[in-house]
Design a protein around this motif. Structure first.
Motif, PDB file in Angstrom:
ATOM      1  N   ALA A 177       6.584   6.575  33.761  1.00  0.00           N
ATOM      2  CA  ALA A 177       6.167   7.979  33.703  1.00  0.00           C
ATOM      3  C   ALA A 177       7.181   8.829  32.946  1.00  0.00           C
ATOM      4  O   ALA A 177       6.824   9.593  32.031  1.00  0.00           O
ATOM      5  CB  ALA A 177       5.977   8.519  35.119  1.00  0.00           C
ATOM      6  N   CYS A 180       7.200   8.028  29.254  1.00  0.00           N
ATOM      7  CA  CYS A 180       6.073   8.634  28.536  1.00  0.00           C
ATOM      8  C   CYS A 180       6.321  10.112  28.270  1.00  0.00           C
ATOM      9  O   CYS A 180       6.013  10.625  27.186  1.00  0.00           O
ATOM     10  CB  CYS A 180       4.785   8.450  29.336  1.00  0.00           C
ATOM     11  SG  CYS A 180       4.096   6.785  29.256  1.00  0.00           S
ATOM     12  N   ALA A 220      -2.298  11.551  25.380  1.00  0.00           N
ATOM     13  CA  ALA A 220      -2.292  10.290  26.131  1.00  0.00           C
ATOM     14  C   ALA A 220      -0.969  10.110  26.872  1.00  0.00           C
ATOM     15  O   ALA A 220      -0.948   9.707  28.046  1.00  0.00           O
ATOM     16  CB  ALA A 220      -2.530   9.119  25.183  1.00  0.00           C
ATOM     17  N   VAL A 224      -0.471   9.771  31.183  1.00  0.00           N
ATOM     18  CA  VAL A 224      -0.060   8.558  31.896  1.00  0.00           C
ATOM     19  C   VAL A 224       0.722   8.861  33.174  1.00  0.00           C
ATOM     20  O   VAL A 224       0.456   8.254  34.228  1.00  0.00           O
ATOM     21  CB  VAL A 224       0.753   7.631  30.967  1.00  0.00           C
ATOM     22  CG1 VAL A 224       1.419   6.502  31.763  1.00  0.00           C
ATOM     23  CG2 VAL A 224      -0.145   7.055  29.889  1.00  0.00           C
ATOM     24  N   VAL A 227      -1.620   9.589  36.044  1.00  0.00           N
ATOM     25  CA  VAL A 227      -2.321   8.393  36.519  1.00  0.00           C
ATOM     26  C   VAL A 227      -1.394   7.608  37.438  1.00  0.00           C
ATOM     27  O   VAL A 227      -1.807   7.130  38.513  1.00  0.00           O
ATOM     28  CB  VAL A 227      -2.769   7.523  35.327  1.00  0.00           C
ATOM     29  CG1 VAL A 227      -3.350   6.198  35.827  1.00  0.00           C
ATOM     30  CG2 VAL A 227      -3.795   8.261  34.469  1.00  0.00           C
ATOM     31  N   ILE A 228      -0.121   7.496  37.047  1.00  0.00           N
ATOM     32  CA  ILE A 228       0.861   6.785  37.871  1.00  0.00           C
ATOM     33  C   ILE A 228       1.057   7.489  39.207  1.00  0.00           C
ATOM     34  O   ILE A 228       1.153   6.844  40.261  1.00  0.00           O
ATOM     35  CB  ILE A 228       2.198   6.658  37.116  1.00  0.00           C
ATOM     36  CG1 ILE A 228       2.037   5.698  35.938  1.00  0.00           C
ATOM     37  CG2 ILE A 228       3.319   6.191  38.049  1.00  0.00           C
ATOM     38  CD1 ILE A 228       3.249   5.613  35.029  1.00  0.00           C
TER      39      ILE A 228
END
Length: 290
Positions: A177, A180, A220, A224, A227-228
């Motif tokens: 995370a 990103c 994107a 991420v 989502v994590i």
């Protein structure tokens, strides 16, 4: 001669969340693993800060002597603007990177995990050759991968390992995370600089993907981590999803990226992405331990 305030600006303080966030997230995971050590966390933080300030000065020096900073839109560049001698900026870079090496050696020594010396050396070499040397990898589109590895995977997992002596799935999730987010900060920066980078021959990932592709990549990358966070909330416990709250800091940034903002209008996106990364790390550290 550059003033103190100009040297501070040249160190690019807006990038400091990239150094702080991995240590905060790593310390939070170490607490959850019952391995937290406050002084080892402080040492890890000093290493991370020295490394990012060193790479910023090294980038300023290398881009400055190549002439790629002469028409840059973003924050002050010491060499490119002519207010500081290249040798002085090079010295500042080497001092910071050397300090990172010394502090890292102390951290490795007290932890007893000597193999981490190799990772530390790789981080320092990565900092220099990002824009330094005859073939800097930042000029060939590998910058985002590097910050993902160094300020994501290495930063978080290294902080956890020197304290707890092991890592976990939560540690890996936080590392990906934060990595990103760090890559997203650089992506926003390179999106802003596409016109000047093309003109100077600097082939970043953004110049290769083009404007639209780079905007999609940014969206994107910032997606991420959330989502994590959802996955951590599902597989660990519900409060581990607390980092989702940091998404509110990205509304302006995401809007600017989606609505084709350019030039100086993209500068707030770098700031907000960094702040969202730091908030995500703090909330993750809290959520994992509630």
């Amino acid at each position: 001669m550059a003033s103190v305030s100009e040297w501070i600006e040249g160190a690019r303080p807006r990038t400091l969340p990239n150094a702080v966030a991995p240590v905060v997230a790593g310390a939070g995971v170490a607490i959850a693993l019952d391995g937290f050590s406050w002084w080892r966390s402080v040492l890890a933080l000093l290493v991370s800060l020295s490394l990012i300030i060193g790479v910023n000065f090294a980038n300023d020096y290398s881009d400055g002597i190549r002439g790629t900073d002469e028409h840059r839109v973003g924050p002050l560049r010491l060499v490119g603007s002519g207010i500081a001698a290249p040798k002085a900026v090079l010295t500042a870079a080497l001092v910071c990177l050397g300090l990172a090496g010394v502090l890292g050696l102390v951290l490795v020594t007290v932890s007893g995990h000597w193999w981490l010396l190799a990772m530390g050396a790789l981080c320092i070499l990565g900092a220099w050759f990002y824009t330094g040397g005859k073939k800097p990898y930042g000029y060939y589109g590998f910058g985002e991968i590097a910050v993902f590895v160094f300020f994501g995977l290495a930063g978080v997992l290294g902080t956890v390992y020197v304290q707890a002596g092991r890592v976990s799935w939560a540690a890996l999730g936080c590392a990906v995370a934060v990595g990103c987010f760090s890559a997203a900060v650089l992506t926003a920066n390179n999106l802003r600089d596409i016109p000047t980078d093309i003109e100077s021959g600097k082939r970043t990932l953004a110049t290769r993907l083009g404007d639209k592709g780079t905007r999609r990549l940014y969206l994107a990358l910032v997606g991420v981590p959330y989502v994590i966070a959802l996955l951590m909330g599902f597989f660990i416990h519900s409060l581990a999803a607390l980092p989702i709250l940091s998404s509110s800091l990205l509304f302006v940034s995401v809007s600017a990226i989606r609505h084709d903002a350019t030039g100086r209008d993209l500068i707030p996106a770098l700031r907000d992405t960094g702040l969202a990364m730091l908030a995500w790390a703090v909330l993750a550290a809290v959520g994992l331990n509630l």
